[in-house]
Design an enzyme around this catalytic site. Sequence first.
Site, PDB file in Angstrom:
ATOM      1  N   THR A 346      39.932  48.575  28.202  1.00  8.49           N
ATOM      2  CA  THR A 346      40.571  49.265  27.072  1.00  8.49           C
ATOM      3  C   THR A 346      40.249  48.341  25.985  1.00  8.49           C
ATOM      4  O   THR A 346      39.571  47.202  26.114  1.00  8.49           O
ATOM      5  CB  THR A 346      42.186  49.044  27.390  1.00  8.49           C
ATOM      6  OG1 THR A 346      42.158  49.718  28.701  1.00  8.49           O
ATOM      7  CG2 THR A 346      42.932  49.431  26.200  1.00  8.49           C
ATOM      8  N   GLY A 428      43.201  45.150  29.886  1.00  6.67           N
ATOM      9  CA  GLY A 428      43.226  44.739  31.223  1.00  6.67           C
ATOM     10  C   GLY A 428      44.054  45.370  32.277  1.00  6.67           C
ATOM     11  O   GLY A 428      44.318  44.800  33.191  1.00  6.67           O
ATOM     12  N   GLY A 429      44.334  46.626  31.871  1.00  2.00           N
ATOM     13  CA  GLY A 429      44.898  47.445  33.230  1.00  2.00           C
ATOM     14  C   GLY A 429      46.204  46.893  33.613  1.00  2.00           C
ATOM     15  O   GLY A 429      47.292  46.537  32.788  1.00  2.00           O
TER      16      GLY A 429
END
Length: 533
Positions: A346, A428-429
């Site tokens: 992202t 970073g999920g």
Amino acid sequence: MAQGPFSRGVIAAPHTTAAEAGRQIFAEGGNAIEAMIAAAAAIAAVYPHMTHVGGDGFWLIHEPGGKVRGIEAAGFAGERATIRAYRDRGYDEMPTRGPLAALTVPGAIGGWRMANAMAKAAGGRLPRSVLLEPAMRAAREGYAVTRSQARLTVDKLYELKDCPGFADLFLVDGKAPAEGTVLKQPQLAASLDHMARTGFEDVYRGDIARELAKDLELIGSPVTRADLQAYYAIERTPLSLDHSLGEVFNMPPPTQGLASLMILGIVDRLEAMYGPVTPETPGFVHRLVEATKRAFIVRDSFVTDFDHLAGDPQAYLAETALQREATAVNMREALAWPQRAAAGDTIWMGAADADGRVVSYIQSIYWEFGSGCISPSTGFLMQNRGASFALDPKALNPLEPGRRPFHTLNPALARLKDGRVFGYGTMGGEGQPQTQAMVFERHVRHGVPLAEALDRPRWLLGRTWGSTVTGLRFENRFDESLVRELQRIGHAADFIGESYSDTMGHAGGVTWFPDQSLDGAHDPRADGGASGL
């Protein structure tokens, strides 16, 4: 990298081209929203492993009068994306690459459209041709492959090389490009030029929509032209947290913004219950990690498509709810873990102008290079966000046409009691709420300068890329004694072999001060920085 202070506008981005695109808009007299649209387009042209126009986006916009507005630009599953259709093809789990992973409408440009309308309502005067010019130039003339794109292409080559269109656009003679190789995206440049002339609406109900839908049908994606025509971004009221240092905002479901705010709220109450702790000590880390666990348990049992929620997410941010979670934290022993971790690639970017307009924006195609599928007519790289659906009708997030998937994306913004407005966030999920909390606690609570707070070593609770071990992973700049103490109280803690790891996210922040000065910084783990006037 940080610069400033600035007086007219500032933008923080993970790639210098995007930061420069935003700065150029400020130089043209644009506002923070217009600068962000320019940066959002430019980043797709130069950072395709992390984001693209075939993905989704979420906006928080702080207006000069103090109102905070949210834009949900998340696409829904296509009309042909049914559990039966995937089961009939032999799938027990959602595919993560290829045409059947490209199953949700790309929502990001719908968000640009809504944000641009807000910019115009606020007095913005710049035409789309000016906003999109930096992106068109980069896509047409070419961009230099970054270290991270080169590495991730090598790492994921086996998964991506056979995805429709991927090799033509992102490989060189069938091989991963070396860092510094110049790649071009001519079809994307043409689509951006068409949008500049006809409007962002064209992506869903015009010529671009027609060509995109045709390409998706040819490769077997479940997304149809009718799905594109039915899509609109939605304005959502942000979630808000009453914090001892001010009011903090994030986006409601389907994002994990609730978890990000819960972590800050729990830690704030632990501070009141047990007193302050010094950053980079075992007590500091333990509080944040245990608050993360409590928040993730709620997230994983509650967060789904906004239209399918079982209750009001704001209720979890009430004083009684946060106090209950804080009281459940054992200050001497770690809660047993793990939970399932969520991956994700992202970008987060922030912008602010002298009027007090502050934008926190996050845009994503989910995994690195998303589904790996490119529409040859439009140059759109399609996301694989639908991989977070479940092929179980009884699951919290079951696959069904028209439903929005769970999103790790969540932009953050704080209006502080000292008068500052701070927009911040990270990629970073699973790590997004954790990194946000580290940045907030270090910078806002403990007064660490923003650039230093972004530079300091980080940890991640959850599975890291390429690892089957789920636990606490620390960048190797932490002191060994800190990790040993955390192990002693029950944390499955260990080091990763990097001092600045992409696994820990690419974070950034922008700040508007009451004297109308501005500042910003972005992560040294990325390829960008802050720029402004």
